[in-house]
Design a protein around this motif. Structure first.
Motif, PDB file in Angstrom:
ATOM      1  N   LEU A  25       0.836  -1.207   0.000  1.00 53.23           N
ATOM      2  CA  LEU A  25       0.000   0.000   0.000  1.00 53.23           C
ATOM      3  C   LEU A  25       0.868   1.254   0.000  1.00 53.23           C
ATOM      4  CD1 LEU A  25      -2.928  -0.965   2.397  1.00 53.23           C
ATOM      5  CD2 LEU A  25      -3.044  -0.539  -0.052  1.00 53.23           C
ATOM      6  N   GLY A  26       1.936   1.232   0.763  1.00 58.65           N
ATOM      7  CA  GLY A  26       2.843   2.374   0.786  1.00 58.65           C
ATOM      8  C   GLY A  26       3.473   2.636  -0.570  1.00 58.65           C
ATOM      9  N   LEU A  27       3.897   1.583  -1.245  1.00 58.63           N
ATOM     10  CA  LEU A  27       4.475   1.735  -2.581  1.00 58.63           C
ATOM     11  C   LEU A  27       3.440   2.247  -3.581  1.00 58.63           C
ATOM     12  CD1 LEU A  27       6.747  -1.423  -2.827  1.00 58.63           C
ATOM     13  CD2 LEU A  27       7.454   0.956  -2.600  1.00 58.63           C
ATOM     14  N   PHE A  28       2.204   1.777  -3.466  1.00 61.61           N
ATOM     15  CA  PHE A  28       1.140   2.244  -4.357  1.00 61.61           C
ATOM     16  C   PHE A  28       0.909   3.740  -4.174  1.00 61.61           C
ATOM     17  CE2 PHE A  28      -3.340   3.355  -4.883  1.00 61.61           C
ATOM     18  CZ  PHE A  28      -3.458   3.147  -6.246  1.00 61.61           C
ATOM     19  N   PHE A  29       0.782   4.189  -2.931  1.00 57.39           N
ATOM     20  CA  PHE A  29       0.552   5.610  -2.687  1.00 57.39           C
ATOM     21  C   PHE A  29       1.750   6.450  -3.125  1.00 57.39           C
ATOM     22  CE2 PHE A  29      -2.708   4.132   0.407  1.00 57.39           C
ATOM     23  CZ  PHE A  29      -3.786   4.780  -0.187  1.00 57.39           C
ATOM     24  N   LEU A  30       2.951   5.956  -2.929  1.00 60.07           N
ATOM     25  CA  LEU A  30       4.143   6.654  -3.377  1.00 60.07           C
ATOM     26  C   LEU A  30       4.148   6.785  -4.896  1.00 60.07           C
ATOM     27  CD1 LEU A  30       6.817   7.816  -2.258  1.00 60.07           C
ATOM     28  CD2 LEU A  30       7.842   5.614  -2.776  1.00 60.07           C
ATOM     29  N   PHE A  31       3.844   5.704  -5.604  1.00 59.63           N
ATOM     30  CA  PHE A  31       3.756   5.718  -7.066  1.00 59.63           C
ATOM     31  C   PHE A  31       2.679   6.684  -7.530  1.00 59.63           C
ATOM     32  CE2 PHE A  31       2.026   3.983 -11.056  1.00 59.63           C
ATOM     33  CZ  PHE A  31       3.169   4.025 -11.839  1.00 59.63           C
ATOM     34  N   PHE A  32       1.536   6.673  -6.845  1.00 55.16           N
ATOM     35  CA  PHE A  32       0.424   7.545  -7.226  1.00 55.16           C
ATOM     36  C   PHE A  32       0.812   9.009  -7.103  1.00 55.16           C
ATOM     37  CE2 PHE A  32      -3.387   9.983  -6.115  1.00 55.16           C
ATOM     38  CZ  PHE A  32      -4.165   9.733  -7.231  1.00 55.16           C
ATOM     39  N   PHE A  33       1.406   9.406  -5.987  1.00 50.46           N
ATOM     40  CA  PHE A  33       1.710  10.804  -5.761  1.00 50.46           C
ATOM     41  C   PHE A  33       2.944  11.294  -6.525  1.00 50.46           C
ATOM     42  CE2 PHE A  33      -0.911  10.112  -1.916  1.00 50.46           C
ATOM     43  CZ  PHE A  33      -1.840  11.120  -2.162  1.00 50.46           C
ATOM     44  N   ILE A  34       3.846  10.401  -6.875  1.00 46.62           N
ATOM     45  CA  ILE A  34       5.054  10.829  -7.583  1.00 46.62           C
ATOM     46  C   ILE A  34       4.889  10.742  -9.099  1.00 46.62           C
ATOM     47  CG2 ILE A  34       7.476  10.224  -8.019  1.00 46.62           C
ATOM     48  CD1 ILE A  34       7.744   9.613  -5.083  1.00 46.62           C
ATOM     49  N   VAL A  35       4.164   9.743  -9.583  1.00 52.07           N
ATOM     50  CA  VAL A  35       4.085   9.526 -11.026  1.00 52.07           C
ATOM     51  C   VAL A  35       2.717   9.890 -11.610  1.00 52.07           C
ATOM     52  CG1 VAL A  35       4.281   7.797 -12.853  1.00 52.07           C
ATOM     53  CG2 VAL A  35       5.834   7.727 -10.904  1.00 52.07           C
ATOM     54  N   LEU A  36       1.663   9.314 -11.104  1.00 54.62           N
ATOM     55  CA  LEU A  36       0.355   9.457 -11.731  1.00 54.62           C
ATOM     56  C   LEU A  36      -0.266  10.841 -11.558  1.00 54.62           C
ATOM     57  CD1 LEU A  36      -1.260   6.000 -10.925  1.00 54.62           C
ATOM     58  CD2 LEU A  36      -0.161   6.748 -13.015  1.00 54.62           C
ATOM     59  N   LEU A  37      -0.233  11.388 -10.377  1.00 51.92           N
ATOM     60  CA  LEU A  37      -0.872  12.677 -10.131  1.00 51.92           C
ATOM     61  C   LEU A  37      -0.237  13.804 -10.943  1.00 51.92           C
ATOM     62  CD1 LEU A  37      -3.255  13.653  -8.477  1.00 51.92           C
ATOM     63  CD2 LEU A  37      -1.689  14.208  -6.636  1.00 51.92           C
ATOM     64  N   PRO A  38       1.095  13.947 -10.984  1.00 45.53           N
ATOM     65  CA  PRO A  38       1.675  14.994 -11.835  1.00 45.53           C
ATOM     66  C   PRO A  38       1.376  14.796 -13.321  1.00 45.53           C
ATOM     67  CG  PRO A  38       3.277  14.275 -10.228  1.00 45.53           C
ATOM     68  CD  PRO A  38       2.111  13.335 -10.141  1.00 45.53           C
TER      69      PRO A  38
END
Length: 118
Positions: A25-38
């Motif tokens: 879950l931590g890796l998913f949220f990290l990926f989401f905020f660093i890659v997908l959202l921008p």
């Protein structure tokens, strides 16, 4: 039965920070905020810039899959008139533009000329 419950409770591990599910879950949220959202924000800015740059006589593709040419754009309202065929004009909102084919062709030609010039 009580012994079985006690044995089952001993086998269970207390959840901690190193639990594999917590790490995933931590890796998913990290990926989401660093890659997908921008990336989503950048695409939205590009889309809004494309809509704002739409001009009269631009060939466009709408979200409904209709190819047409912009006849007029209303400054007061968020709408435009798109000519689809002879004697067929549709009034639609600016946000219904999916692609501006005229601008894409110009950008492609400029890129090709730049590559040929090198």
């Amino acid at each position: 039965m009580l012994q079985a419950l006690l044995l089952w409770a001993e086998d269970q591990q207390a959840p901690g920070l190193l639990n594999p599910m917590t790490i995933m879950l931590g890796l998913f949220f990290l990926f989401f905020f660093i890659v997908l959202l921008p990336a989503q924000r950048r695409q939205e800015k590009e889309r809004l810039a494309m809509i704002a740059a739409a001009e009269k006589n631009d060939r466009v593709l709408t979200n409904g899959g209709i190819y047409g040419t912009i006849v007029s754009i209303s400054d007061k309202e968020d709408e435009m008139l798109v000519k689809v065929d002879d004697n067929v004009k549709l009034r639609m909102t600016r946000s219904s533009i999916a692609r501006n084919l005229t601008k894409e062709e110009k950008a492609k030609q400029a890129k090709e000329e730049k590559a040929a010039g090198k």
